[in-house]
Scaffold this motif. Structure first.
Motif, mmCIF file in Angstrom:
data_model
loop_
_atom_site.group_PDB
_atom_site.id
_atom_site.type_symbol
_atom_site.label_atom_id
_atom_site.label_comp_id
_atom_site.label_asym_id
_atom_site.label_seq_id
_atom_site.Cartn_x
_atom_site.Cartn_y
_atom_site.Cartn_z
ATOM 1 N N LEU A 307 87.914 -11.470 24.286
ATOM 2 C CA LEU A 307 87.917 -10.303 23.392
ATOM 3 C C LEU A 307 86.687 -9.440 23.688
ATOM 4 N N PHE A 308 85.565 -10.107 23.829
ATOM 5 C CA PHE A 308 84.300 -9.408 24.058
ATOM 6 C C PHE A 308 84.325 -8.672 25.404
ATOM 7 N N ARG A 309 84.814 -9.368 26.406
ATOM 8 C CA ARG A 309 84.871 -8.784 27.758
ATOM 9 C C ARG A 309 85.799 -7.566 27.772
ATOM 10 N N ALA A 310 86.965 -7.728 27.127
ATOM 11 C CA ALA A 310 87.928 -6.615 27.110
ATOM 12 C C ALA A 310 87.322 -5.416 26.383
ATOM 13 N N GLY A 311 86.547 -5.688 25.326
ATOM 14 C CA GLY A 311 85.974 -4.610 24.519
ATOM 15 C C GLY A 311 84.943 -3.778 25.269
ATOM 16 N N LEU A 312 84.359 -4.340 26.311
ATOM 17 C CA LEU A 312 83.349 -3.579 27.059
ATOM 18 C C LEU A 312 83.823 -3.219 28.468
ATOM 19 N N ALA A 313 85.122 -3.492 28.724
ATOM 20 C CA ALA A 313 85.627 -3.330 30.090
ATOM 21 C C ALA A 313 85.430 -1.902 30.619
ATOM 22 N N ASP A 314 85.681 -0.912 29.777
ATOM 23 C CA ASP A 314 85.574 0.470 30.253
ATOM 24 C C ASP A 314 84.258 1.113 29.839
ATOM 25 N N SER A 315 83.247 0.304 29.629
ATOM 26 C CA SER A 315 81.960 0.866 29.197
ATOM 27 C C SER A 315 80.950 0.715 30.335
ATOM 28 N N PRO A 316 79.810 1.356 30.222
ATOM 29 C CA PRO A 316 78.786 1.180 31.275
ATOM 30 C C PRO A 316 78.147 -0.206 31.265
ATOM 31 N N PHE A 317 78.346 -0.985 30.203
ATOM 32 C CA PHE A 317 77.836 -2.364 30.230
ATOM 33 C C PHE A 317 78.697 -3.164 31.202
#
Ligand code: PMP
Ligand code: GLN
Length: 398
Positions: A307-317
């Motif tokens: 869930l965490f990984r998917a939530g930041l997938a399209d972010s600069p993190f």
């Protein structure tokens, strides 16, 4: 005869035994999180409750009158349950009477083991980034930490050639922590073979902190040091129910070691705490009867990691791989050139998300100032994770 001593003022404080130590980063970041209303993804603890059956078992134990000192080495039924679990999961044969000691969390097991086994002038090999209690424990024992950096270019895999090269006649032990906090690296069968050859050649002792033994992902199984008979003969294997049963506040863990080592560890343990809270030990012993209480943990935490990984997938993190533990390293180099402690502070205040700067886990090897990562903890309710993700994305999009 000596003249009488008349004190006119308190004697000066002796030089600090731990001059380099301040308040732990976990306490600092949790305080900053509270001050700024930040979602606390810093200090590693769940924000959800433990199993109600476990709470009931604790209450039942108190109601049944189990409120006095437990045996010094731990409640026997708990040690028996642990011996059976070690045998079943890892083929690790250990005698509950002479080889298992119940401790006040893994922290106390580590301190007791290091104080018992390390003599002044001994060298102790640790891997950096290193969990914050290891080097202070070594220092208090009069030993010297010899650190080997886990190289992020190699996925934080331990470099056994470097370990071998670091061993001297003064090396007493190697401290291991896999699944590794904060990188999430796990050991492979190859690592155990390499370590076996080092131990067979040098006779060095091991302390293996396996508190995340049940939080290993992607179908891997945990490579316990106890699964090798040779390594187990040289090792103190440490774990904690804080991680496994979502009870970090109960502070119950254990140390498993061959009888001769356990006897020394118990000498220290009995004068540090004597014994560990009794009803908690009864509750955990009962809970261990049902193996799903720990065998279901990988799937539970893997869903949170994903869930965490998917939530930041399209972010600069950019999240680094996480094979185990409930932490993930987030690379923020696309967002900032700041050192991680500066960035983590700003993240807590401006994004209102608390994280742990990884550079604090380096004491001996140079802090990797060019590696821009902070540690985020995903042992949180999905609602908390979603709110943290929303804030991180909003911060990154500013
Ligand atoms: N070792 C490691 C690697 C840890 O991450 C922790 C705490 N999260 C501990 C030891 C301490 O465990 P306990 O809370 O049982 O003392
Ligand atoms: N082990 C936990 C972590 O790594 C914190 C434990 C503590 O606060 N002492 O976050």
């Amino acid at each position: 005869m000596n003249p009488p001593i008349r004190a006119t003022s308190p004697r000066r404080l002796a030089p600090s035994k731990l001059p380099a130590v301040g308040t732990t980063i976990f306490t600092v970041m949790s305080a900053l999180a509270a001050q700024h209303g930040a979602v606390n993804l810093g200090q590693g603890f769940p924000d959800f409750d433990c199993d109600p059956r476990l709470q009931q078992a604790f209450a039942d134990a108190m109601a049944a009158g189990h409120n006095q000192y437990a045996p010094m080495a731990g409640y026997l039924a708990l040690r028996e349950a642990l011996a059976s679990k070690q045998r079943t999961l890892y083929g690790h044969a250990c005698d509950p009477h002479t080889e298992i000691t119940v401790t006040a969390g893994a922290t106390q097991a580590i301190m007791a083991a290091v104080l018992a086994l390390v003599a002044p002038g001994d060298e102790v090999i640790v891997f950096e980034p290193v969990y914050d209690s290891y080097i202070p424990s070594i220092t208090l024992a009069g030993g010297r930490a010899v650190a080997i950096a886990l190289d992020h270019q190699r996925g934080f895999a331990p470099d056994w050639d470097r370990v071998r090269a670091a061993i001297t006649p003064r090396t007493r032990l190697i401290m291991l922590n896999f699944p590794h906090n904060p990188t999430g690296r796990c050991l492979r069968a190859d690592d155990l073979r390499a370590l076996e050859s080092i131990v067979a050649e040098t006779g060095v002792l091991l302390i293996s902190d396996e508190v995340y033994e049940h939080i290993v992902f992607d179908g891997q199984s945990h490579c316990s040091i106890g699964s090798s008979a040779l390594l187990a003969r040289h090792a103190v294997v440490i774990s904690s129910f804080g991680k496994t049963f979502h009870t970090t506040g109960w502070k119950i863990g254990y140390a498993i070691a061959p009888a001769a080592l356990s006897a020394e560890i118990r000498k220290v343990h009995q004068f540090m705490v004597f014994s560990v809270n009794t009803p908690g030990q009864h509750a955990i012993a009962a809970h261990l009867d049902d193996p799903t209480t720990y065998l279901d943990l990988p799937a539970f935490y893997e869903a949170k990691r994903d869930l965490f990984r998917a939530g930041l997938a399209d972010s600069p993190f950019r999240l680094l791989p996480c094979e185990g533990t409930y932490f993930v390293l987030a690379d923020y180099s696309a967002l900032s050139d700041e050192p991680d402690d500066v960035f983590a502070r700003r993240l807590a205040i401006e994004a209102r998300v608390a994280a742990i700067p990884v550079s604090v886990f380096y004491e001996c090897t140079p802090r990797p100032r060019d590696v821009r990562v902070v540690r985020l903890c995903f042992a949180k309710r999905d609602a908390t994770l979603n709110e943290g993700l929303r804030r991180l994305r909003a911060f990154a999009a500013r």
